[in-house]
Design a protein around this motif. Structure first.
Motif, short mmCIF file in Angstrom:
data_model
loop_
_atom_site.label_atom_id
_atom_site.label_comp_id
_atom_site.label_asym_id
_atom_site.label_seq_id
_atom_site.Cartn_x
_atom_site.Cartn_y
_atom_site.Cartn_z
N SER A 1 -84.70 -52.46 -2.92
CA SER A 1 -83.28 -51.71 -2.78
C SER A 1 -82.47 -51.91 -1.60
N LEU A 2 -81.23 -51.94 -1.57
CA LEU A 2 -80.44 -52.21 -0.28
C LEU A 2 -80.88 -51.25 0.88
N ASP A 3 -81.20 -49.94 0.45
CA ASP A 3 -81.34 -49.34 1.66
C ASP A 3 -82.74 -49.41 2.24
N ASP A 4 -83.75 -49.94 1.43
CA ASP A 4 -84.93 -50.27 1.71
C ASP A 4 -84.99 -51.44 2.69
N ALA A 5 -84.19 -52.46 2.04
CA ALA A 5 -84.15 -53.83 3.02
C ALA A 5 -83.26 -53.53 4.37
N CYS A 6 -82.37 -52.56 4.40
CA CYS A 6 -81.86 -52.24 5.63
C CYS A 6 -82.86 -51.70 6.59
N ARG A 7 -83.53 -50.59 6.04
CA ARG A 7 -84.55 -50.10 7.07
C ARG A 7 -85.44 -51.04 7.54
N ARG A 8 -86.03 -51.84 6.81
CA ARG A 8 -87.05 -52.86 6.95
C ARG A 8 -86.45 -53.91 7.91
N ARG A 9 -85.15 -54.60 7.82
CA ARG A 9 -84.77 -55.49 8.83
C ARG A 9 -84.30 -54.82 9.96
N ALA A 10 -83.97 -53.46 9.98
CA ALA A 10 -83.57 -52.88 11.20
C ALA A 10 -84.75 -52.82 12.39
N LYS A 11 -85.91 -53.05 11.94
CA LYS A 11 -87.05 -53.08 12.86
C LYS A 11 -87.38 -54.51 13.51
N LYS A 12 -86.66 -55.29 13.12
CA LYS A 12 -87.00 -56.53 13.55
C LYS A 12 -85.58 -57.63 14.08
N VAL A 13 -84.48 -57.03 13.81
CA VAL A 13 -83.27 -57.50 14.20
C VAL A 13 -83.34 -57.48 15.76
N PRO A 14 -82.88 -58.63 16.43
CA PRO A 14 -82.95 -58.79 17.79
C PRO A 14 -82.09 -57.93 18.67
N SER A 15 -81.01 -57.38 17.93
CA SER A 15 -79.81 -56.47 18.49
C SER A 15 -80.08 -55.28 18.24
N GLU A 16 -80.32 -54.36 19.51
CA GLU A 16 -80.34 -52.83 19.17
C GLU A 16 -79.07 -52.19 18.44
N ALA A 17 -78.06 -52.57 18.78
CA ALA A 17 -76.82 -52.11 18.22
C ALA A 17 -76.81 -52.43 16.55
N MET A 18 -77.22 -53.55 16.12
CA MET A 18 -77.24 -54.03 14.90
C MET A 18 -78.44 -53.33 14.14
N GLY A 19 -79.52 -53.24 14.76
CA GLY A 19 -80.74 -52.59 14.27
C GLY A 19 -80.49 -50.90 14.02
N PHE B 1 -77.46 -49.65 13.33
CA PHE B 1 -76.40 -49.70 12.28
C PHE B 1 -77.14 -50.05 11.07
N PHE B 2 -78.02 -50.86 11.09
CA PHE B 2 -78.91 -51.17 9.68
C PHE B 2 -79.65 -49.96 9.41
N ASP B 3 -80.29 -49.20 10.52
CA ASP B 3 -81.11 -47.92 10.06
C ASP B 3 -80.35 -46.94 9.44
N ARG B 4 -79.07 -46.49 10.25
CA ARG B 4 -78.30 -45.61 9.74
C ARG B 4 -77.60 -46.05 8.13
#
Length: 578
Positions: A146-164, A166-169
């Motif tokens: 699901s889109l929400d699961d994909a966003c939360r999963r990628r939030a842990k690995k994205v290099p940018s803290e700001a983008m991480g 955002f993906f988490d929220r």
């Protein structure tokens, strides 16, 4: 050192080491591959340089730096993953405000929320940020998450803290059932606040860098003056000492140039379309005119120096003598024409950027109120005064009124303005309107974001102005110090020749015969031209303008150095020979 300080140092070292090891996990290749392809060859190179430093048939002074090259390779290989991730983080942070604005604009249309992500992932201009969004799309389309699961999963690995963050929220909000549009609209203030904080932090870092730059350049200037004057008392080779300090001067300036480029916010002003723009002929004409005239003057000067014509003295016939610094300044002077033409165009682009928020807000509000097309709205809107943007608006209306394709008319509008931001926001507005977006909401979103960027750019211009003053002051002071030392040595050498001091006991105290004054003057003028070239590009980097616009500062800094050198030698010679 106290126990507490030692504990803090150990904790800091462990934290840095932990971050470095984590960065290896986020590389595009495995740890095993990185070890075999990068780390092992770097260690092998270090071993070779150590052996070369121990056994090479060279003097000790020449062998000592050899292992340092291998050590630098090892250190670079070890810390490269951290540098790589920091670079990706900077790229994301610099583009994040445009990405989120684009995402918000698309979310207000009638398209599916996954299409919003697919559209952004296809935007190559967003670079690393588009890659991260593409990874979310890949998780949804390929692995059926699901889109929400994909966003939360990628939030842990994205290099940018700001983008991480955002993906988490975003992931938790979508999982709770909130529409994508509502979340993104509410996030606009947070996003702008984060972008402004990042931008202002970069400008603050530039202020610190300017203070460090002034301190380092003055220190190297002091060392260069010592290298000029001290050999008259020691008898060492002054040319070699001066050349060594000049190499240090070059490396210091290059280091600061690289640091300033890394720190400065990525916020381009110019839009460079693939198609020909209306003002291309004028810009390219000025570049050709300045370049050809400069090359012609260089040819005349060089021919005169080799005895094939009157040379520079023939061009400057109104001067009794042509001093050596003028051979440096006069041939490059025509480049200032190119600089002035580009500067005027850049000022016009900045003025259009300042008017665009008012235009796009008025366009969206009027389209919503009248429930009509852009062409009908522009019939009356084009009569309003939007400053330097008005001619481009008039041409946009004419193209739309002639039934030229809407996409083609807006692309031509972007070419007319030459503005990077106008091109991006115009494209967002056009695509969102075609997909059914509400024009008033679109106009307000775009206007708010662009107004915020314009305000930050004004702060950046102020920072650039203070840096320009610093550069010109340092150039004049450093050149004065260089040539006052050179002239003092030249006068002492001349006096020793007049009084035949070499035959007296004083000849053992001063060594004027070691100096090659013309060669040292050439070396110092090399510093002047290099400083002018690199400083002009530093100025362009800080203010975000076109690099060719730096020709103005290149020419003016070269003339400042040349005239300071001539005035200094003339003044010192007059004072010391009274």
């Amino acid at each position: 050192m106290s126990v507490k300080q030692a504990g803090n140092s150990v904790a800091t070292a462990m934290a840095v080491t932990s971050e470095l090891l984590e960065s290896y996990d986020q590389l595009d290749i495995s740890k095993r591959q990185y070890l075999g392809y990068v780390l092992v060859p770097a260690v092998a190179l270090f071993g070779v340089t150590v052996l070369a430093g121990l056994f090479a048939p060279l003097p000790l002074a020449a062998r000592v730096p050899i292992p340092m090259i291998g050590g630098l390779a090892v250190v670079s290989a070890v810390v490269y993953p951290k540098i790589y991730l920091s670079s990706r983080e900077n790229h994301i942070d610099n583009q994040l405000h445009l990405v989120m604005t684009h995402m918000t604009v698309l979310s207000t249309t009638n398209i599916d929320r996954m299409e919003v992500f697919r559209t952004l992932a296809a935007e190559e201009e967003y670079g690393v940020a588009a890659e991260e969004i593409g990874r979310i799309v890949h998780l949804v389309d390929t692995w059926n998450q699901s889109l929400d699961d994909a966003c939360r999963r990628r939030a842990k690995k994205v290099p940018s803290e700001a983008m991480g963050d955002f993906f988490d929220r975003l992931g938790y909000t979508l999982g709770a059932g909130q529409p994508l549009e509502d979340f993104l609209v509410s996030e606009q203030d947070v996003m702008l606040s984060q972008y402004e904080t990042l931008y202002e932090s970069s400008l603050s870092n530039l202020e610190v860098m300017k203070d460090l730059y002034m301190s380092m350049i003055l220190s190297v200037t002091f060392a260069l003056v010592f290298a000029i004057v001290l050999p008259i008392l020691t008898g060492n080779d002054p040319t070699a000492m001066v050349a060594a300090v000049i190499v240090l001067f070059v490396f210091v300036q290059l280091g600061f140039f690289v640091a300033i480029r890394a720190i400065s916010p990525h916020d381009p002003i110019w839009y460079h379309p693939e198609e020909r723009s209306p003002g291309d002929l004028k810009l390219w004409g000025s570049l050709v005119l300045g370049g050809v005239a400069s090359l012609l003057l260089i040819g005349i000067t060089a021919a005169g120096m080799f005895g094939y014509g009157p040379g520079l003295p023939g061009l400057l016939f109104f001067l009794d003598t042509v001093r050596l610094p003028l051979y440096l300044a006069v041939p490059i002077t025509p480049l200032i024409v190119t600089g002035f033409v580009l500067r005027r165009e850049e000022q016009a682009i900045t003025a259009r950027d300042e008017e665009f928020p008012s235009f796009i807000r008025a366009l969206g509000a009027t389209e919503s109120a009248k429930q009509s097309t852009t062409t009908d709205v522009l019939t009356t809107l084009r009569d309003k005064d939007f400053g330097t943007l008005s001619p481009a608006i008039t041409r946009l209306y004419r193209r739309l009124n002639m039934r030229i394709s809407t996409e083609g008319a807006w692309r031509a509008f972007s070419r007319d303005t030459r503005s990077y931001l106008i091109q991006k926001f115009s494209e967002m507005y056009l695509v969102a309107r075609r997909m059914g977006g509400e024009p008033k909401q679109l106009g307000e979103l775009i206007s708010k974001n662009m107004s915020a960027v314009n305000n930050l750019r004004e702060q950046r211009r102020q920072a650039a102005v203070t840096f320009i003053g610093l550069i010109y002051g340092i150039t004049a002071a450093a050149t004065f110090a260089f040539f006052i030392g050179l002239e003092i040595v030249a006068i002492l050498a001349e006096l020793s020749a007049d009084f035949e001091l070499d035959q007296m006991d004083i000849g053992q105290i001063i060594y004027p015969g070691a100096y090659d004054i013309p060669l040292i003057e050439y070396l110092l003028l090399t510093v002047v031209i290099f400083n002018a070239a690199l400083s002009s590009q530093m100025i362009r980097t800080i203010d975000g303008g076109n690099p060719a616009n730096g020709y103005i500062h290149f020419v003016l800094l070269t003339w400042l150095g040349a005239l300071t050198a001539i005035a200094t030698r003339t003044l010192v010679n007059a004072l010391l020979t009274i």
